[in-house]
Design a protein around this motif. Structure first.
Motif, short mmCIF file in Angstrom:
data_model
loop_
_atom_site.label_atom_id
_atom_site.label_comp_id
_atom_site.label_asym_id
_atom_site.label_seq_id
_atom_site.Cartn_x
_atom_site.Cartn_y
_atom_site.Cartn_z
N LEU A 164 0.88 -1.18 -0.07
CA LEU A 164 0.02 0.02 0.03
C LEU A 164 0.88 1.31 0.11
O LEU A 164 0.53 2.23 -0.86
N LYS A 165 1.92 1.29 0.82
CA LYS A 165 3.03 2.29 0.89
C LYS A 165 3.63 2.53 -0.43
O LYS A 165 3.71 3.63 -1.08
N LYS A 194 4.03 5.51 -5.51
CA LYS A 194 4.04 5.78 -6.97
C LYS A 194 2.88 6.72 -7.64
O LYS A 194 2.90 7.50 -8.47
N LEU A 195 1.56 6.69 -6.89
CA LEU A 195 0.76 7.75 -7.16
C LEU A 195 1.14 8.91 -6.91
O LEU A 195 0.73 9.85 -7.75
N GLU A 196 1.85 9.18 -5.89
CA GLU A 196 2.16 10.63 -5.68
C GLU A 196 3.23 11.07 -6.50
O GLU A 196 3.27 11.99 -7.19
N ILE A 197 4.17 10.15 -7.31
CA ILE A 197 5.16 10.42 -8.37
C ILE A 197 4.10 10.94 -9.37
O ILE A 197 4.60 11.71 -10.23
N ILE A 198 3.41 10.10 -9.79
CA ILE A 198 2.27 10.21 -11.05
C ILE A 198 1.66 11.58 -10.84
O ILE A 198 1.60 12.45 -11.91
N ASN A 199 1.09 11.91 -9.69
CA ASN A 199 0.58 13.20 -9.44
C ASN A 199 1.48 14.24 -9.72
O ASN A 199 1.09 15.54 -10.33
N LEU A 200 2.73 14.12 -9.22
CA LEU A 200 3.59 15.36 -9.36
C LEU A 200 3.96 15.35 -10.90
O LEU A 200 4.17 16.60 -11.37
N GLN A 201 4.10 14.40 -11.65
CA GLN A 201 4.43 14.35 -13.09
C GLN A 201 3.48 15.09 -13.74
O GLN A 201 3.71 16.00 -14.75
N LEU A 202 1.94 14.74 -13.51
CA LEU A 202 0.91 15.25 -13.99
C LEU A 202 0.79 16.96 -13.76
O LEU A 202 0.53 17.72 -14.65
N SER A 203 0.99 16.97 -12.52
CA SER A 203 1.17 18.39 -12.08
C SER A 203 2.09 19.54 -12.97
O SER A 203 2.05 20.65 -13.43
N GLN A 204 3.54 18.81 -13.01
CA GLN A 204 4.44 19.44 -13.89
C GLN A 204 4.00 19.61 -15.23
O GLN A 204 4.33 20.62 -15.80
N ARG A 205 3.41 18.49 -16.01
CA ARG A 205 2.94 18.87 -17.54
C ARG A 205 2.10 19.79 -17.20
O ARG A 205 1.84 20.72 -18.20
#
Length: 169
Positions: free
Chosen positions: A73-74, A79-90
Motif C-alpha cells: 500500500l505504501k 507511485k501515485l504521488e510520483i504520477i500526480n507530481l508528473q501530471l502537475s508538472q505537465r
C-alpha cells in the motif's frame, strides 16, 4: 526462481496444486515437482502456465516474487504521488506555454496596429486603372478591414487569457 514464482503466484490466485493441474491438463504431482524444483515445464507448458495464472512468462522466469506485504500500500501510494507530481508538472508546463503564446499574440496584434497606423494605408493612393493593382489594393484593403474589426476582440480575449493563465501565488 521459477519454482518459487509458480508457487507464490498460484497461492496468490487462490489455487491449489490440484486446481492448477486440472487447468493445465497435468497431474498434481507434476505441479509439485515444478514447485520443488525437481523438474521444469517445457516452453509450451510455460506459456500455458502464464495464461492460467494471468502472469507474463517473464515474471515466471524473473526474480523471486515476495509474498504480499503490508508495504504494498505504501509503495502504491508513493507511485501515485510520483504520477500526480508528473501530471502537475505537465499541467504547469502547458499553462506556461499557453500563457506565453497569448502574450505573443497580444504583442503581434499591437505591433500590427502600430504598423497600420504608421503606414496610413498607402495602397489607397494607388492608381487603380491598372487591373493588377486594383485587385491587390482591394485584397490589402479587405485584409486590413477584417483585421481592424477582428483584432480588438482577439486582443481582449488574449489579455483575459493572459490573466487566467498567470501563475497563481
Amino acid at each position: 526462481m521459477l519454482k518459487e514464482n509458480i508457487r507464490t503466484i498460484r497461492k496468490a490466485k487462490g489455487l491449489s496444486q490440484e486446481e492448477l493441474a486440472i487447468k493445465l491438463n497435468v497431474v498434481r504431482q507434476t505441479i509439485s515437482k515444478w514447485e520443488q524444483g525437481l523438474s521444469v515445464p517445457d516452453a509450451e507448458m510455460l506459456i500455458s502456465i502464464s495464461e492460467v495464472l494471468e502472469t507474463p512468462v517473464s515474471t515466471l522466469l524473473g526474480e523471486n516474487i515476495d509474498e504480499a506485504k503490508a508495504d504494498d500500500l505504501k509503495a502504491i501510494s508513493e507511485k501515485l504521488e510520483i504520477i500526480n507530481l508528473q501530471l502537475s508538472q505537465r499541467k504547469n508546463a502547458r499553462r506556461k506555454i499557453i500563457h506565453w503564446l497569448l502574450i505573443s499574440l497580444c504583442i503581434i496584434i499591437i505591433i500590427t496596429f502600430i504598423f497600420l497606423i504608421l503606414l496610413n494605408s498607402p495602397y489607397l493612393n494607388w492608381d487603380y486603372s491598372d487591373p493588377e493593382k486594383a485587385v491587390l489594393g482591394v485584397a490589402f484593403h479587405s485584409i486590413e478591414w477584417l483585421f481592424v474589426r477582428i483584432a480588438p476582440v482577439m486582443l481582449i480575449v488574449a489579455i483575459v487569457g493572459v490573466f487566467c493563465t498567470r501563475k497563481k501565488v
